[in-house]
Design a protein around this motif. Sequence first.
Motif, PDB file in Angstrom:
ATOM      1  N   ASP A  14       0.849  -1.183   0.000  1.00  0.00           N
ATOM      2  CA  ASP A  14       0.000   0.000   0.000  1.00  0.00           C
ATOM      3  C   ASP A  14       0.890   1.240   0.000  1.00  0.00           C
ATOM      4  O   ASP A  14       2.083   1.165   0.311  1.00  0.00           O
ATOM      5  CB  ASP A  14      -0.953   0.005   1.197  1.00  0.00           C
ATOM      6  N   GLU A  15       0.295   2.388  -0.324  1.00  0.00           N
ATOM      7  CA  GLU A  15       1.070   3.620  -0.487  1.00  0.00           C
ATOM      8  C   GLU A  15       1.724   4.071   0.814  1.00  0.00           C
ATOM      9  O   GLU A  15       2.862   4.560   0.813  1.00  0.00           O
ATOM     10  CB  GLU A  15       0.163   4.735  -1.034  1.00  0.00           C
ATOM     11  N   ALA A  16       1.023   3.918   1.942  1.00  0.00           N
ATOM     12  CA  ALA A  16       1.593   4.347   3.217  1.00  0.00           C
ATOM     13  C   ALA A  16       2.828   3.530   3.573  1.00  0.00           C
ATOM     14  O   ALA A  16       3.851   4.064   4.020  1.00  0.00           O
ATOM     15  CB  ALA A  16       0.545   4.245   4.320  1.00  0.00           C
ATOM     16  N   SER A  17       2.751   2.208   3.348  1.00  0.00           N
ATOM     17  CA  SER A  17       3.903   1.351   3.642  1.00  0.00           C
ATOM     18  C   SER A  17       5.054   1.638   2.698  1.00  0.00           C
ATOM     19  O   SER A  17       6.224   1.610   3.096  1.00  0.00           O
ATOM     20  CB  SER A  17       3.494  -0.123   3.533  1.00  0.00           C
ATOM     21  N   LEU A  18       4.729   1.935   1.439  1.00  0.00           N
ATOM     22  CA  LEU A  18       5.775   2.268   0.474  1.00  0.00           C
ATOM     23  C   LEU A  18       6.467   3.576   0.865  1.00  0.00           C
ATOM     24  O   LEU A  18       7.697   3.697   0.756  1.00  0.00           O
ATOM     25  CB  LEU A  18       5.170   2.375  -0.928  1.00  0.00           C
ATOM     26  N   ALA A  19       5.700   4.541   1.348  1.00  0.00           N
ATOM     27  CA  ALA A  19       6.290   5.807   1.792  1.00  0.00           C
ATOM     28  C   ALA A  19       7.178   5.594   3.020  1.00  0.00           C
ATOM     29  O   ALA A  19       8.247   6.210   3.141  1.00  0.00           O
ATOM     30  CB  ALA A  19       5.180   6.808   2.109  1.00  0.00           C
ATOM     31  N   PHE A  20       6.741   4.730   3.923  1.00  0.00           N
ATOM     32  CA  PHE A  20       7.536   4.397   5.103  1.00  0.00           C
ATOM     33  C   PHE A  20       8.872   3.780   4.682  1.00  0.00           C
ATOM     34  O   PHE A  20       9.943   4.146   5.170  1.00  0.00           O
ATOM     35  CB  PHE A  20       6.747   3.422   5.983  1.00  0.00           C
ATOM     36  N   ALA A  21       8.812   2.834   3.738  1.00  0.00           N
ATOM     37  CA  ALA A  21      10.027   2.195   3.247  1.00  0.00           C
ATOM     38  C   ALA A  21      10.941   3.201   2.554  1.00  0.00           C
ATOM     39  O   ALA A  21      12.169   3.196   2.743  1.00  0.00           O
ATOM     40  CB  ALA A  21       9.658   1.057   2.296  1.00  0.00           C
ATOM     41  N   HIS A  32      11.204   6.334   3.129  1.00  0.00           N
ATOM     42  CA  HIS A  32      11.798   7.194   4.151  1.00  0.00           C
ATOM     43  C   HIS A  32      13.084   6.592   4.713  1.00  0.00           C
ATOM     44  O   HIS A  32      14.020   7.314   5.067  1.00  0.00           O
ATOM     45  CB  HIS A  32      10.791   7.421   5.275  1.00  0.00           C
ATOM     46  N   PHE A  33      13.138   5.255   4.763  1.00  0.00           N
ATOM     47  CA  PHE A  33      14.318   4.573   5.307  1.00  0.00           C
ATOM     48  C   PHE A  33      15.298   4.133   4.220  1.00  0.00           C
ATOM     49  O   PHE A  33      16.207   3.354   4.486  1.00  0.00           O
ATOM     50  CB  PHE A  33      13.892   3.375   6.158  1.00  0.00           C
ATOM     51  N   GLY A  34      15.108   4.624   3.010  1.00  0.00           N
ATOM     52  CA  GLY A  34      16.076   4.374   1.953  1.00  0.00           C
ATOM     53  C   GLY A  34      15.888   3.097   1.172  1.00  0.00           C
ATOM     54  O   GLY A  34      16.779   2.701   0.414  1.00  0.00           O
ATOM     55  N   PHE A  35      14.740   2.443   1.306  1.00  0.00           N
ATOM     56  CA  PHE A  35      14.463   1.248   0.515  1.00  0.00           C
ATOM     57  C   PHE A  35      14.048   1.634  -0.897  1.00  0.00           C
ATOM     58  O   PHE A  35      13.392   2.663  -1.102  1.00  0.00           O
ATOM     59  CB  PHE A  35      13.336   0.428   1.157  1.00  0.00           C
ATOM     60  N   VAL A  36      14.408   0.794  -1.866  1.00  0.00           N
ATOM     61  CA  VAL A  36      14.006   1.022  -3.252  1.00  0.00           C
ATOM     62  C   VAL A  36      13.366  -0.259  -3.791  1.00  0.00           C
ATOM     63  O   VAL A  36      13.686  -1.368  -3.360  1.00  0.00           O
ATOM     64  CB  VAL A  36      15.202   1.415  -4.145  1.00  0.00           C
ATOM     65  N   GLU A  37      12.473  -0.097  -4.746  1.00  0.00           N
ATOM     66  CA  GLU A  37      11.790  -1.257  -5.330  1.00  0.00           C
ATOM     67  C   GLU A  37      12.753  -2.103  -6.158  1.00  0.00           C
ATOM     68  O   GLU A  37      13.524  -1.582  -6.955  1.00  0.00           O
ATOM     69  CB  GLU A  37      10.633  -0.793  -6.213  1.00  0.00           C
TER      70      GLU A  37
END
Length: 292
Positions: free
Chosen positions: A109-116, A118-123
């Motif tokens: 979901d978009e909120a979890s993607l934004a959280f990730a 924020h911590f420097g995760f990329v798809e």
Amino acid sequence: MHLSACVTDDDFEAWRVVRIAVVPGELCATVAELRATDSADRLMLLADVDGRVVGSGLAGRAETAGGGFAAPRVLPEHRRRGVGAAILRALAEHCTGLGLPELRASVDDEASLAFADHFGFVEVDREIEQVRSVGDERPPSALPAGVDVITLSEHPELWAECFEPFGKQVLADFALHTPLEISAEQWNTSWVGDPMFLAVFKDDVIGCAGLNRDTDQPERAENALTAVRRDWRGRGIASHLKRRTLQWAALNGVGELYTWTQAGNSSMLRLNEHLGYVTGQTGITVSRALPL
């Protein structure tokens, strides 16, 4: 807020309560199953505020090569208060302690993607959920000459025996950004369904498909591994085996099946569509270097 590792059965059940609340549409392992698959490499956390469990975490070595995985979860009414960040940092520290260079997670979901983000995760990858309502299911088409289908319960020794000649090959063909690294022990415990239908030719396993029934929602089940050996693909074996699972579901009170397929596995996505599955959610795999 306080973080603690799961130790007792009550701890594991509290972890399950959070998992089911945050991910209600997916099968959750029982306390017994969680204990049976426990290891020194795995960390299961609870987060509580004033004695109330508000979040959970899971981390360990990923099934894909070269990294660890983290699954921080927080009950919706307790988000945006730093709980998820604290859990993620603890999970990342655990994976760093295992000597792993990379941390992976899954978001949908978009909120979890934004959280990730924020911590420097990329798809790095995607998988597609497909869902199928079970009704009056027609029988599967005929198999190639010499191929029979049996249930694993009839010959339970076959699953362990087929890991080297069959399992390793089909696992190597997963359309993932990083190859799977599955041990024989994992194959025997985490990759087998109940029921599990096996296609055999001259006593060799050449295909499989099965189900994992949701003990918390017994009217639902998740498709277990569906795979066919390379030299037998394109002959209708996967379709036959999946129709066997649909028939079993119809006869055993299961009203809905769901499955997750790698976005790059176009042939399985098409087969599922042909069998009446419809697209549900998209899961996004994200990754970043460790330490966090």
